[in-house]
Design a protein around this motif. Structure first.
Motif, short mmCIF file in Angstrom:
data_model
loop_
_atom_site.label_atom_id
_atom_site.label_comp_id
_atom_site.label_asym_id
_atom_site.label_seq_id
_atom_site.Cartn_x
_atom_site.Cartn_y
_atom_site.Cartn_z
N LEU A 166 115.45 55.26 56.31
CA LEU A 166 116.38 54.36 55.64
C LEU A 166 115.63 53.13 55.11
CD1 LEU A 166 119.44 54.37 58.07
CD2 LEU A 166 119.27 55.50 55.85
N TYR A 167 115.96 52.76 53.89
CA TYR A 167 115.41 51.56 53.28
C TYR A 167 116.56 50.60 52.97
CZ TYR A 167 110.54 52.86 52.48
OH TYR A 167 109.22 53.16 52.65
N LEU A 168 116.23 49.33 52.89
CA LEU A 168 117.19 48.32 52.47
C LEU A 168 116.76 47.78 51.12
CD1 LEU A 168 119.65 46.48 53.04
CD2 LEU A 168 118.04 44.85 54.06
N GLY A 169 117.63 47.91 50.14
CA GLY A 169 117.37 47.34 48.82
C GLY A 169 118.10 46.02 48.67
N LEU A 170 117.37 44.96 48.33
CA LEU A 170 117.96 43.64 48.11
C LEU A 170 117.65 43.20 46.69
CD1 LEU A 170 117.00 41.77 51.41
CD2 LEU A 170 119.27 42.59 50.76
N GLN A 171 118.62 42.59 46.02
CA GLN A 171 118.40 42.12 44.66
C GLN A 171 119.37 41.00 44.33
OE1 GLN A 171 119.10 45.54 42.08
NE2 GLN A 171 120.42 46.37 43.66
N GLY A 214 113.82 44.20 45.53
CA GLY A 214 112.76 44.91 46.25
C GLY A 214 113.37 45.82 47.29
N ALA A 215 112.57 46.76 47.80
CA ALA A 215 113.04 47.72 48.81
C ALA A 215 112.08 47.75 49.98
CB ALA A 215 113.18 49.11 48.19
N TRP A 216 112.65 47.73 51.19
CA TRP A 216 111.85 47.68 52.41
C TRP A 216 112.39 48.66 53.44
CZ3 TRP A 216 113.39 43.57 49.55
CH2 TRP A 216 112.39 42.74 49.04
N PRO A 217 111.51 49.26 54.26
CA PRO A 217 112.01 50.11 55.35
C PRO A 217 112.94 49.32 56.26
CG PRO A 217 109.63 50.36 55.08
CD PRO A 217 110.04 49.20 54.22
N LEU A 218 114.01 49.94 56.68
CA LEU A 218 115.00 49.26 57.51
C LEU A 218 114.39 48.77 58.82
CD1 LEU A 218 118.00 48.48 57.64
CD2 LEU A 218 118.43 50.66 58.81
N LYS A 219 113.37 49.47 59.30
CA LYS A 219 112.76 49.10 60.59
C LYS A 219 112.02 47.76 60.52
CE LYS A 219 108.61 51.86 59.61
NZ LYS A 219 107.79 53.02 60.04
N TYR A 220 111.68 47.29 59.31
CA TYR A 220 111.00 46.00 59.18
C TYR A 220 111.96 44.88 59.55
CZ TYR A 220 106.80 47.83 56.86
OH TYR A 220 105.63 48.48 56.57
N ARG A 221 111.53 44.00 60.42
CA ARG A 221 112.41 42.92 60.87
C ARG A 221 112.43 41.73 59.91
NH1 ARG A 221 111.17 42.53 67.39
NH2 ARG A 221 111.86 44.66 67.93
N ASP A 222 111.37 41.57 59.13
CA ASP A 222 111.25 40.37 58.31
C ASP A 222 111.44 40.67 56.83
OD1 ASP A 222 109.00 41.89 58.17
OD2 ASP A 222 107.57 40.27 58.56
N LYS A 223 112.47 41.45 56.51
CA LYS A 223 112.70 41.87 55.12
C LYS A 223 113.00 40.67 54.21
CE LYS A 223 115.73 44.78 56.80
NZ LYS A 223 115.26 44.97 58.17
N ARG A 225 112.05 37.61 54.63
CA ARG A 225 110.82 36.83 54.45
C ARG A 225 109.94 37.47 53.38
NH1 ARG A 225 105.65 36.84 55.79
NH2 ARG A 225 105.84 38.80 56.92
N LEU A 226 109.86 38.81 53.40
CA LEU A 226 109.07 39.51 52.39
C LEU A 226 109.67 39.33 51.00
CD1 LEU A 226 108.27 42.84 54.29
CD2 LEU A 226 106.70 40.97 53.80
N MET A 227 111.00 39.34 50.93
CA MET A 227 111.67 39.10 49.66
C MET A 227 111.35 37.70 49.14
SD MET A 227 113.73 40.35 47.34
CE MET A 227 115.02 39.96 46.15
N LYS A 228 111.35 36.73 50.04
CA LYS A 228 111.04 35.36 49.65
C LYS A 228 109.59 35.24 49.19
CE LYS A 228 111.83 30.61 51.15
NZ LYS A 228 112.32 29.74 52.24
N LEU A 229 108.69 35.94 49.88
CA LEU A 229 107.28 35.95 49.47
C LEU A 229 107.14 36.53 48.07
CD1 LEU A 229 104.21 35.77 50.04
CD2 LEU A 229 104.38 38.03 51.11
N PHE A 230 107.84 37.62 47.81
CA PHE A 230 107.81 38.29 46.50
C PHE A 230 108.31 37.35 45.40
CE2 PHE A 230 110.32 41.25 43.63
CZ PHE A 230 109.23 41.62 42.86
N THR A 231 109.45 36.71 45.62
CA THR A 231 110.01 35.84 44.58
C THR A 231 109.17 34.58 44.38
OG1 THR A 231 111.50 34.82 46.21
CG2 THR A 231 112.35 36.68 44.94
N ARG A 232 108.52 34.12 45.45
CA ARG A 232 107.65 32.94 45.32
C ARG A 232 106.45 33.27 44.42
NH1 ARG A 232 106.25 30.98 50.88
NH2 ARG A 232 108.43 30.30 50.79
#
Length: 370
Positions: A166-171, A214-223, A225-232
């Motif tokens: 499972l992945y989580l897509g955020l946009q 962006g899309a991240w594996p659901l098991k990642y706890r810091d999704k 934070r990764l989204m914020k890193l990407f947008t920064r």
């Protein structure tokens, strides 16, 4: 056979109700199209199948997918056969509901299915009515149940295997920055430093606005934070004006195709069955293919055994494609998506030129006209 009972009023469920007249659909919410979770990107095939319903909802059109690293270096340019359309998914689902009812299907809102008991003789469902908080049991013969309540649906989780991929897509949206992006191009970013299968996207939706995700594996706890890193990073590179994304939405992506997509008198449909492209999680076309397979099989079958045989035969080409795409996805993730693009896709682009089909990575002749 008689028209089906459908559980779930998302795209897959509503498409079944639209194409199969006389269906009965149960949806636990009081409206369709929400919560919003889909980018709404579809191929020309989807537009053709749905006709004027889809044409009324078109918001944008894109000719190319440009793959870049986070330094904005172009790694490959994929020309999309017949282009990609962005549709208003919420409006589309409301139109499907309206037209399904006009065609004689019954759409029951605020009705949650609590249980299903299926046997060779009859199938019974327990229904919770949110209006009067009453639970009723309904039984019927010669009707299949189409379970289309999504990845996290209570009923689909009961009848499908445990989902491992499972992945989580955020946009969400942000204003464009100074970096020029062609309005007919979608940008996909890859970076194996984040994780080997990482990809994000930037899609122009107007002269001043971008859809960033962006899309991240659901098991990642810091999704987040990764989204914020990407947008920064995108902000620093001038792709967007600010790192903060507004009107954020998203949802789970089931990339694990379920081999148990049918059982006696029961069919899992759409996201509930993992009928999505494993690489991106897009599932509108594969859902429509499945819907039309259900319709054609029901039209020709007199009992469930006939339906099952016809249905499997109809689905064989798309199932082969989903397995092929799954293997391709596993390979690219094992290598690393960025590395794959740099070392393989780029070479192919130089020597062969790349034109892709948005629904199929490889387009076999047997599927060319579907």
């Amino acid at each position: 056979m008689d028209p089906p009972i459908i559980i779930g009023g998302g795209f897959a469920g509503l498409s079944n109700a639209y194409f199969i007249q006389g269906s009965t659909l149960y949806e636990e919410h009081d409206k369709v199209g929400f919560p919003q979770h889909c980018t709404g990107l579809v191929s020309r095939r989807v537009i053709k199948i749905l006709g004027s319903l889809a044409e009324e909802t078109i918001l944008g059109y894109y000719k190319r997918i440009v793959i870049k690293d986070l330094e904005l270096k172009t790694l490959s340019i994929l020309n999309v056969r017949e282009g990609v359309y962005r549709v208003d998914r919420v409006k589309l689902e409301n139109l499907l509901k309206e037209e399904a009812e006009n065609r004689g299907s019954l759409i029951m809102m605020n009705k949650k299915i609590l249980d299903i008991n299926a046997s060779s003789k009859e199938t019974c469902i327990s229904i919770l009515d949110y209006y009067d908080h009453d639970v009723k049991k309904t039984c019927f013969n010669n009707r299949i149940i189409v379970i289309a309540d999504g990845v996290t649906g209570f009923i689909s989780r009961r009848f499908s295997k445990k989902r491992k991929d499972l992945y989580l897509g955020l946009q969400g949206f942000q204003e464009k920055g100074s970096y020029h992006i062609d309005p007919e191009e979608m940008i996909v970013f890859v970076d194996d430093r984040i994780f080997p299968g990482y990809f994000g996207w930037a899609i122009p939706v107007s002269e001043r606005k971008m859809l960033i995700g962006g899309a991240w594996p659901l098991k990642y706890r810091d999704k987040r934070r990764l989204m914020k890193l990407f947008t920064r990073i995108l902000m620093k590179k001038g792709v967007i004006k600010d790192e903060k994304i507004y009107n954020m939405f998203g949802g789970l992506i089931n990339r694990d195709f379920d081999k148990t997509f049918h059982k006696p008198n029961i069919v899992l449909a759409g996201d509930a069955a993992g009928f999505v492209k494993p690489f991106t999680g897009g599932g509108l076309y594969t859902s429509l293919y499945q819907v039309l397979s259900i319709k054609n099989s029901l039209d020709r079958a007199s009992e469930y055994t006939d339906f099952e045989n016809l249905y499997i035969r109809h689905l064989r080409p798309i199932i082969s494609q989903l397995y092929l795409q799954r293997k391709f996805t596993e390979l690219t993730y094992k290598i690393g998506l960025e590395r794959f693009v740099r070392n393989i896709l780029r070479i192919s682009d130089i020597f062969l030129g790349i034109e892709i089909d948005y629904d199929y990575y490889i387009l076999p002749r047997s599927l060319n006209n579907i």
